[in-house]
Motif scaffolding. Structure first.
Motif, short mmCIF file in Angstrom:
data_model
loop_
_atom_site.label_atom_id
_atom_site.label_comp_id
_atom_site.label_asym_id
_atom_site.label_seq_id
_atom_site.Cartn_x
_atom_site.Cartn_y
_atom_site.Cartn_z
N ALA A 77 0.94 -1.03 -0.29
CA ALA A 77 -0.21 -0.01 -0.36
C ALA A 77 0.92 1.43 0.22
O ALA A 77 1.70 0.89 0.39
CB ALA A 77 -0.50 -0.03 1.16
N PHE A 78 0.70 1.86 -0.37
CA PHE A 78 1.29 3.49 -0.77
C PHE A 78 0.55 4.08 0.22
O PHE A 78 0.00 4.79 1.27
CB PHE A 78 0.93 4.53 -2.22
N VAL A 79 1.65 4.62 1.21
CA VAL A 79 1.21 5.09 2.96
C VAL A 79 1.87 6.43 2.83
O VAL A 79 2.70 6.42 2.58
CB VAL A 79 1.44 4.33 3.76
N LEU A 80 1.51 7.61 3.38
CA LEU A 80 1.77 8.73 4.03
C LEU A 80 2.72 9.15 5.10
O LEU A 80 3.90 9.82 4.30
CB LEU A 80 0.58 9.73 3.63
N ASP A 81 2.81 8.20 5.45
CA ASP A 81 3.86 7.99 6.89
C ASP A 81 3.63 7.20 7.94
O ASP A 81 2.58 6.55 7.52
CB ASP A 81 3.58 9.42 7.82
N ALA A 82 4.70 7.35 8.49
CA ALA A 82 4.18 6.07 10.09
C ALA A 82 3.29 5.86 10.73
O ALA A 82 2.86 5.41 11.09
CB ALA A 82 6.07 5.63 11.08
N ASP A 83 2.88 7.58 11.54
CA ASP A 83 1.47 7.11 11.65
C ASP A 83 0.60 6.24 10.89
O ASP A 83 -0.57 5.45 11.82
CB ASP A 83 0.32 8.53 11.58
N GLN A 84 0.31 6.59 9.87
CA GLN A 84 -0.31 5.65 8.82
C GLN A 84 -0.56 3.65 9.17
O GLN A 84 -1.37 2.95 8.90
CB GLN A 84 -0.51 6.35 7.21
N VAL A 85 0.90 3.85 8.98
CA VAL A 85 1.36 2.73 8.89
C VAL A 85 0.97 1.81 10.40
O VAL A 85 0.13 0.69 10.92
CB VAL A 85 2.67 2.38 9.22
N VAL A 86 0.84 2.03 11.67
CA VAL A 86 0.59 2.35 12.71
C VAL A 86 -1.06 2.30 12.97
O VAL A 86 -1.27 0.64 13.28
CB VAL A 86 1.07 2.66 13.85
N ARG A 87 -1.62 2.86 12.22
CA ARG A 87 -2.92 2.89 12.29
C ARG A 87 -3.89 1.79 11.64
O ARG A 87 -4.29 1.34 12.01
CB ARG A 87 -4.02 4.24 11.51
N ILE A 88 -3.29 1.51 10.53
CA ILE A 88 -3.66 0.51 9.84
C ILE A 88 -3.09 -0.60 10.04
O ILE A 88 -4.31 -1.66 10.32
CB ILE A 88 -2.92 0.55 8.74
N TYR A 89 -2.04 -0.88 11.15
CA TYR A 89 -1.53 -2.28 11.97
C TYR A 89 -3.33 -2.54 13.33
O TYR A 89 -3.03 -3.46 13.05
CB TYR A 89 -0.35 -2.06 12.65
N LYS A 90 -3.18 -1.26 13.69
CA LYS A 90 -3.90 -1.43 15.03
C LYS A 90 -5.51 -1.95 14.95
O LYS A 90 -6.34 -2.57 14.96
CB LYS A 90 -4.08 0.29 15.21
N GLU A 91 -6.08 -0.91 13.26
CA GLU A 91 -6.57 -1.28 12.79
C GLU A 91 -7.31 -2.65 12.21
O GLU A 91 -8.36 -3.77 12.78
CB GLU A 91 -7.35 -1.13 11.43
N VAL A 92 -6.19 -3.81 11.52
CA VAL A 92 -6.05 -4.61 11.22
C VAL A 92 -6.17 -6.02 12.65
O VAL A 92 -6.94 -7.07 12.98
CB VAL A 92 -5.01 -5.07 10.78
N ALA A 93 -5.69 -5.46 13.69
CA ALA A 93 -4.76 -6.19 15.04
C ALA A 93 -6.26 -6.36 15.59
O ALA A 93 -6.47 -7.53 16.23
CB ALA A 93 -4.04 -5.35 15.61
N ALA A 94 -7.45 -5.07 15.46
CA ALA A 94 -8.93 -5.54 15.93
C ALA A 94 -9.78 -6.79 15.37
O ALA A 94 -10.64 -6.92 16.14
CB ALA A 94 -9.37 -4.37 15.77
N ILE A 95 -8.90 -7.47 14.23
CA ILE A 95 -9.65 -8.42 13.84
C ILE A 95 -9.31 -9.47 14.42
O ILE A 95 -8.34 -10.06 14.27
CB ILE A 95 -9.58 -8.30 11.95
N GLU A 96 -10.42 -10.27 14.41
CA GLU A 96 -10.20 -11.78 15.16
C GLU A 96 -9.53 -12.80 14.08
O GLU A 96 -9.49 -12.96 13.29
CB GLU A 96 -11.41 -12.64 15.44
N ASN A 97 -8.52 -13.10 14.88
CA ASN A 97 -7.80 -14.17 14.74
C ASN A 97 -6.65 -14.07 13.54
O ASN A 97 -6.28 -14.52 12.43
CB ASN A 97 -8.40 -15.47 13.57
N VAL A 98 -6.41 -12.89 13.24
CA VAL A 98 -5.50 -12.13 12.23
C VAL A 98 -4.09 -12.15 13.27
O VAL A 98 -4.03 -11.51 14.40
CB VAL A 98 -6.36 -10.64 11.78
N ILE A 99 -2.97 -12.45 12.23
CA ILE A 99 -1.54 -12.55 12.67
C ILE A 99 -1.14 -11.40 11.51
O ILE A 99 -1.07 -11.78 10.73
CB ILE A 99 -0.60 -13.75 12.64
N LEU A 100 -0.71 -10.60 12.47
CA LEU A 100 0.13 -9.20 12.06
C LEU A 100 2.39 -9.52 11.97
O LEU A 100 2.68 -9.78 12.70
CB LEU A 100 0.13 -8.02 12.12
N LEU A 101 2.55 -9.83 10.85
CA LEU A 101 4.08 -9.77 10.91
C LEU A 101 4.78 -8.58 10.21
O LEU A 101 4.61 -8.06 9.85
CB LEU A 101 4.20 -10.93 8.84
#
Length: 101
Positions: A77-101
């Motif tokens: 994904a084309f991201v603008l800054d580190a804050d956007q990356v962190v926000r995306i990880y947080k949102e995906v982490a809220a999805i049950e049974n997803v492992i973030l690498l």
């Protein structure tokens, strides 16, 4: 949420603060950033993840495990800054049974 795997003694906020620091030190934003997730093979889970990237330019590649039980989901994904990356990880982490690498 398995993102903290291997990060003993860190609460989620400490982890994300550390992640943001590392991103800012090692990346030149804006840029394409590769997100990697492992999920149980389930189209509904994929849809939930794709919704997090709604409005963001991205390409994807999915690959099922040998037995078809899990799917590796790679999203570039084309991201603008580190804050956007962190926000995306947080949102995906809220999805049950997803492992973030």
């Amino acid at each position: 949420m398995d993102i903290l795997q291997g990060s003993e003694n860190k609460n989620p906020e400490e982890f994300y603060k550390s992640l943001k620091e590392k991103l800012e030190n090692n990346h030149d934003f804006p840029e394409d950033y590769l997100f990697k997730f492992i999920i149980p093979t389930d189209d509904a889970k994929l849809t939930e993840i794709y919704k997090v990237f709604d409005g963001i330019k991205f390409t994807l590649g999915n690959r099922e495990s040998k037995n078809g039980k899990y799917t590796a989901c790679n999203i570039n994904a084309f991201v603008l800054d580190a804050d956007q990356v962190v926000r995306i990880y947080k949102e995906v982490a809220a999805i049950e049974n997803v492992i973030l690498l």
